[in-house]
Design a protein around this motif. Structure first.
Motif: not given
Length: 213
Positions: A122-140
């Protein structure tokens, strides 16, 4: 404090820090191959552009993303899943190059997980102000394989195991590996602060390697 940390780490040798049972932080691990990684991402985006996906609940994600490998992670109104086809282009995701596979394998070994063979990045691009909420990786389908997460570009505060347990500043070249007892730990990224990175400008790129099945 984060800027000072970035300056010092950039010149330091790679180091290994245990952050939880089954989780390690590898400081500066990918700096020797940073150029190859960035060029590969730029090539991927020409084939499968970044996009802000929509969650099943109808919310648009703050982070823009794409994928490479045999499968890519996607989300839409039907749910979260891995798929071999990019829904935006109707074509397979870009092939994961050997430099990516070798990086993921070597990093996983540093975390105590041998023979890691990811089939998705997975390739994520963050810009100022963006965030990623607390989560679990469980789709595998198989939780025995670790997660290998690579940071490029602007510094970010990595939240691991919940806000009360650890929040680690990650800088360009750092890698986090977690699995085993920490495989389903909650994690996220605090809102990205303003800044300018010499190689990537006003963005942060995160590569997350996974084995999906």
């Amino acid at each position: 404090m984060t800027a000072d940390l970035f300056d010092s780490v950039a010149e330091a040798q790679p180091s290994r820090e245990q952050i939880a049972d089954g989780a390690v932080l590898l400081r500066g691990f990918v700096r020797p191959i940073e150029g190859e990684l960035v060029e590969a991402v730029r090539a991927f985006v020409l084939q499968s552009p970044f996009r802000r996906m929509t969650t099943p609940g109808g919310y648009q994600m703050s982070v823009a993303m794409t994928n490479c490998g045999e499968r890519g992670w996607i989300t839409d109104h039907t749910g979260y899943r891995y798929d071999p086809i990019d829904p935006k282009t109707g074509a397979p995701w870009p092939v994961m190059p050997p430099v990516f596979r070798d990086l993921a394998r070597r990093a996983a070994e540093q975390g105590g997980f041998r023979h890691f063979a990811p089939d998705a990045c997975l390739i994520n691009r963050y810009e100022p102000g963006t965030r990623l909420s607390l989560h679990q990786d469980k789709d595998e389908l198989d939780y025995s394989a670790p997660i290998v997460s690579v940071s490029l570009g602007l510094p970010a505060t990595f939240l691991f195991g919940g806000l009360a347990r650890a929040d680690k500043p990650l800088v360009h070249g750092d890698v986090v590996v977690w699995g085993g007892p920490s495989r389903l730990a909650y994690h996220g990224v605090a809102p990205l602060a303003e800044g300018e990175h010499a190689l990537l400008g006003r963005i942060r790129i995160n590569l997350t390697f996974r084995r999906t099945r």
